[in-house]
Design an enzyme around this catalytic site. Structure first.
Site: not given
Length: 615
Positions: A329-332, A384, A349
């Site tokens: 969720p959130g801004i791409r 990290d 990621k």
């Protein structure tokens, strides 16, 4: 089901196993040598030297794996060794580890060499250590009984608290003299007394300290625990170079939360001399029971073992959960495709194949930035990352929208394959894994006035500590920072970071005419690595609550002079002091440099009388 041979008949199998263990032993010998050097450099105040050996140590593991692989290829044609021989190699290796002091690390090293030689589609679980084969319970250093994992002290039955702590400090045999050890010991005893209050002393009242100091940044930490009855309390005492150039005890940390922050994933790895690392991990788990073993191994500089344990924990979680991986969720992001498993506190990621404007970067450049962070002092302000290649996930656990994201934005980073159980798998070729945090932009949007105040103070402090450590974040939008469960603001988007000393800090030029003054576009020349702190107002002060708090606490943030002063100090060779605890906890602030601690009598043997204070 295992199909190991009943007889170990191959001399080559033994020789290969011996060669691999020799490679590990060389690695761990060099690893420990860094810890010996750390003590010497700390005593000498050689801060740049400490930073260098910390950076160098990170590369040791891969260098030894590479070296061992080359030897095995050259001498034994390892890639073409038959399956039956590989099975014997593993059994011989297990035999060689029977009395080894670092068996779990040696098993991980074996896996690294094996998977480097053999393609992932070829090696199988009979060849590598999917689970530990050698127990790490109750390993003792019988060869050197004078160097136990930890030492026990009995302040209630012998010297009293002050004499006990003085003996603890002296046992580390630091060559540099202390500024005033009696004063500092008095502060420690006073702080312990204030923390525990009217605590009844039990017959087993004692203090344990790990036998080696923990070196990081410009500090050496004594790490231990206090036992009283059936309760265990953590203990950490940082030793610093004081203003006089002599050593001082800076504070004493006695809360689990303080130790969790000290060993946080946002800090660089400690340098510690450990004959039996598993015993250190067991000790640390006793004072930080919520801390995963994987994170403890990593914080001790044994990041490959941390990666190994993390992956085992991850597979265990997958087996005992049923939710699906989803787009985070959130801004791409423009550089990373980020996904998560809601039931697991981490994010994954993956670097996109194409970066839309205004991003101008490459996959290799992004990877180099993440490697820079791995090697740099993270000062408690950068998360990290765990880096993996060719990770297979069950395709059935991927949400359809996530699969579409991959196929649209990172198709080169995935492939599909048939699993051994017949199911379909999606293999992610390269992925970074980080702790999941609350994005700072969401924290500020949804927080109370007090939370906004806290978030802004933390954000400004985080940036100032990063630039003091020679890191310019680049993209300083709030969405690129997260809030940890301890309320600390941490940076986690590294694709635009630069060394501050490589940046040009500039004032915005005065407009030369009305057209330039009224222009909605940047009319002055901007070169690579130029920084204009005055322009940060535009994207940091938009929200009224955030803006007001920012100007109250960090008005200097928009002054180029603040940034330039940090750069000048770095160029002059200054190494900043960073503290993994609040400034108010430091003795110099808590009791004052000239404050005289109260006299403290020795703790007596327990008797049937009323409850007594620890100090």
């Amino acid at each position: 089901m295992s199909h190991f041979p009943k007889l170990l008949s191959s001399q080559i199998a033994y020789d290969v196993a011996r060669t691999m263990l020799d490679g590990f032993d060389k690695h761990y010998r060099l690893f420990r040598e860094v810890s010996h050097q750390a003590k010497l450099k700390f005593e000498a105040g050689d801060w740049h030297g400490l930073q260098q050996i910390q950076r160098d140590r990170i590369a040791f593991y891969n260098e030894r794996v590479r070296e061992s692989s080359v030897i095995l290829e050259d001498e034994y044609d390892a890639e073409n060794i038959e399956d039956e021989i590989w099975q014997q190699i593993k059994l011989h290796y297990i035999g060689l580890l029977t009395n080894h002091h670092q068996p779990e690390l040696a098993e991980t090293f074996f896996n690294s060499v094996c998977t480097r030689i053999l393609h992932r589609s070829y090696f199988n679980n009979d060849f590598i250590f999917v689970r530990p084969a050698i127990s790490t319970e109750y390993i003792e250093n019988e060869e050197s009984p004078t160097r136990p994992t930890f030492r026990a002290y009995y302040p209630g039955s012998r010297e009293g608290m002050a004499a006990c702590f003085e003996r603890i400090v002296h046992n580390f045999q630091l060559e540099r003299p202390f500024e005033d050890l009696q004063r500092d010991i008095g502060y420690v005893v006073r702080a312990v007394g204030e923390h525990f209050g009217d605590l009844r002393i039990a017959p087993n009242f004692q203090i344990h300290t790990l036998s080696s100091l923990f070196f990081r940044n410009k500090a050496a930490f004594i790490i231990g625990r206090i036992l009283n009855g059936d309760r265990t309390f953590p203990l950490a005492i940082p030793i610093l170079h004081g203003p006089s150039g002599k050593l001082v005890l800076d504070t004493v940390l006695l809360k689990k939360e303080q130790l969790l922050i000290l060993f946080s994933f946002t800090h660089s790895y400690f340098m510690v001399d450990m004959e039996i690392p598993s015993a250190y991990v067991t000790f640390l788990r006793d004072i930080m029971p919520r801390k995963p073993r994987a994170e403890i191994y990593t914080s001790l500089g044994l990041q490959k073992q941390g990666k190994n344990l993390f992956y085992r924990d991850f597979l265990h979680h997958l087996q005992h959960s049923s939710d699906k991986f989803i787009v985070a969720p959130g801004i791409r992001g423009l550089v990373m495709l980020v996904f998560t498993l809601p039931s697991y506190p981490y994010v994954f990621k993956v670097i996109r194949d194409v970066f839309p404007a205004p991003k101008e970067t490459t996959r290799e450049l992004v990877k180099s930035k993440y490697q820079l962070v791995k090697q740099h002092d993270r000062v408690g302000r950068m998360a990290d990352t765990l880096e993996y290649s060719d990770v297979a996930f069950p395709l059935s656990r991927f949400d359809e929208a996530l699969v579409r994201e991959f196929e649209q934005h990172a198709p080169s980073m995935i492939e599909y394959q048939r699993a051994k159980d017949g199911g379909e798998e999606i293999v992610v070729r390269h992925v970074y894994i980080e702790r999941r945090m609350t994005p700072l932009n969401i924290y500020l949007q949804e927080g109370s006035d007090a939370q906004v105040e806290h978030g802004v103070i933390e954000y400004g402090n985080a940036i100032k500590e990063l630039i003091a450590a020679n890191i310019f974040p680049g993209d300083m939008l709030y969405k690129n920072f997260g809030v940890t469960r301890h309320g600390r603001v941490v940076f986690y988007d590294y694709d635009e970071i630069e060394y501050l000393t490589d940046c040009n800090i500039r004032h915005v030029p005065q407009p030369r005419n009305e057209e330039e003054e009224m222009s909605g576009e940047v009319w002055y020349t901007v070169r690579p690595h130029d920084i204009f702190p005055e322009t940060f107002r535009t994207f940091l002060l938009g929200d009224p609550r955030v803006g007001a708090a920012f100007l109250r606490h960090h008005a200097d943030f928009f002054d180029p002079a603040m940034w330039q002063s940090h750069k000048d100090r770095l160029l002059a060779g200054h190494v900043h002091d960073f503290f993994a605890y609040h400034a108010s906890d430091r003795f110099i602030h808590r009791y004052g440099a000239a404050a005289e601690p109260p006299a403290t009598p020795p703790v007596k043997q327990p008797d049937a009388g009323p409850a007594r204070r620890v100090a």
